[in-house]
Design an enzyme around this catalytic site. Structure first.
Site, PDB file in Angstrom:
ATOM      1  N   LYS A  37       0.863  -1.177   0.000  1.00  0.00           N
ATOM      2  CA  LYS A  37       0.000   0.000   0.000  1.00  0.00           C
ATOM      3  C   LYS A  37       0.904   1.232   0.000  1.00  0.00           C
ATOM      4  CE  LYS A  37      -3.865  -0.106   2.346  1.00  0.00           C
ATOM      5  NZ  LYS A  37      -4.895  -0.023   3.435  1.00  0.00           N
ATOM      6  N   ASP A 131     -14.472   0.517  10.942  1.00  0.00           N
ATOM      7  CA  ASP A 131     -14.865   0.488   9.531  1.00  0.00           C
ATOM      8  C   ASP A 131     -14.964  -0.945   9.017  1.00  0.00           C
ATOM      9  OD1 ASP A 131     -15.663   1.692   7.149  1.00  0.00           O
ATOM     10  OD2 ASP A 131     -13.616   1.888   6.378  1.00  0.00           O
TER      11      ASP A 131
END
Length: 315
Positions: A37, A131
């Site tokens: 990432k 989340d």
């Protein structure tokens, strides 16, 4: 170079994800697939924070593993890279879409068990994910050919320490106390797991009002729906599954069951779920075993590309 970015996997506002390949240290010198990432350094705060949180969960079989971080100069840009475990099976959202929901209760209970095991560890160490949603749950297909998957919770960008301020995350998976009272604590994650279990068994959100649109009117309509109605409990499932979902959807967060209690609910404690998962836990994937020989990676230039000159003072 002992690490390469091979291809683009996806990305969003907070970073781009690449399929990468890392060569472990001698005596293995073996190539291992990883997810990388990446973000320009000036926008990398959230993924740097994610790496620091994931470092707390090293070794947990139900949370995506992070192997370290790297700051590199790529095509003239300073880039921060987070090195993550690569999930070849994609996301739980992709699996739900491919099956249009309609998971058997056996399969849904196995996946619920794994989600609870992961979130139990998150809460035990004093964090809240904030989340949880199918796009943030990653799949590792079982190598035995049974067609089932090992699940790992990922994307901890919005996660927080319990008691601190937080974010409500994706609206469809947000609990009432999070949306209307600004309370973002452990029960919020349990509500999200209930939403995912319903979606697995039906292919639909438990909310009657859903829309693929993100305009303000639709968001407001959904918020009103969540304020004045209860989530829809599927009718075509067993009483045991209904009871499990209802425990997740207790509107009062102080009454909502914890991960510890839900792991003893017959919906997830049955069907040899613990036995199967212990077998997976004891079977170390090659990449993880090789990475266990490595120290936490914190380097500069792991992915750096040659450039003729640099005025940023980093080289």
């Amino acid at each position: 170079m002992n690490c390469q970015k091979l291809e683009l996997l996806g990305g969003g506002a907070h970073g781009i994800v690449f399929l990468g390949q890392y060569y472990t240290s001698p005596p293995f010198n073996a190539p291992v697939k990883i997810a990388v990432k990446s973000s320009k350094i000036e926008f990398s705060d959230s993924i740097w924070k994610e790496g620091q949180i994931l470092r707390m969960f090293q070794g947990c079989p139900y949370i995506i593993q992070c192997f370290g971080g790297d700051t590199s100069v790529e095509h003239g840009n300073i880039v921060y890279n987070l090195l993550l475990e690569y999930a070849p099976g994609g996301t739980l959202q992709g699996l739900i879409n491919s099956q249009e929901g309609f998971f058997s209760e056996h399969e849904a209970s196995l996946y619920a068990y794994q989600l609870l095991k992961g979130i139990q560890e998150v809460h035990r160490l004093g964090f809240v994910h904030c989340d949880l949603k199918p796009n943030n749950v990653l799949l590792f297909p079982c190598s035995c050919g049974c067609g089932l998957n090992q699940l790992k919770i990922g994307d901890f960008r919005l996660s927080k320490v319990a008691g601190e301020e937080g974010h409500h995350g994706a609206l469809l998976y947000t609990s009432p106390e999070s949306l209307f009272c600004g309370i973002h604590e452990a029960p919020k994650d349990i509500w999200a797991i209930g939403c995912m279990v319903v979606e697995m068994m039906t292919g639909k959100s438990p909310w009657r009002f859903t829309s693929s649109s993100c305009n303000t009117n639709d968001v407001n309509k959904l918020a009103v729906e969540m304020a004045f109605n209860k989530p829809q409990i599927p009718t075509g499932i067993s009483n045991c599954a209904k009871d499990f979902v209802m425990r997740c959807f207790e509107r009062n967060p102080n009454v909502r069951w914890t991960a510890d209690k839900l792991l003893n609910h017959p919906f997830v404690a049955r069907n040899n779920n613990p036995l199967l998962c212990r077998t997976w836990e004891n079977h170390k994937v090659l990449g993880n075993r090789l990475f266990k020989t490595e120290k936490w990676i914190s380097k500069f230039g792991l992915f750096s590309t040659p450039i003729s000159s640099c005025t940023c003072g980093c080289r």
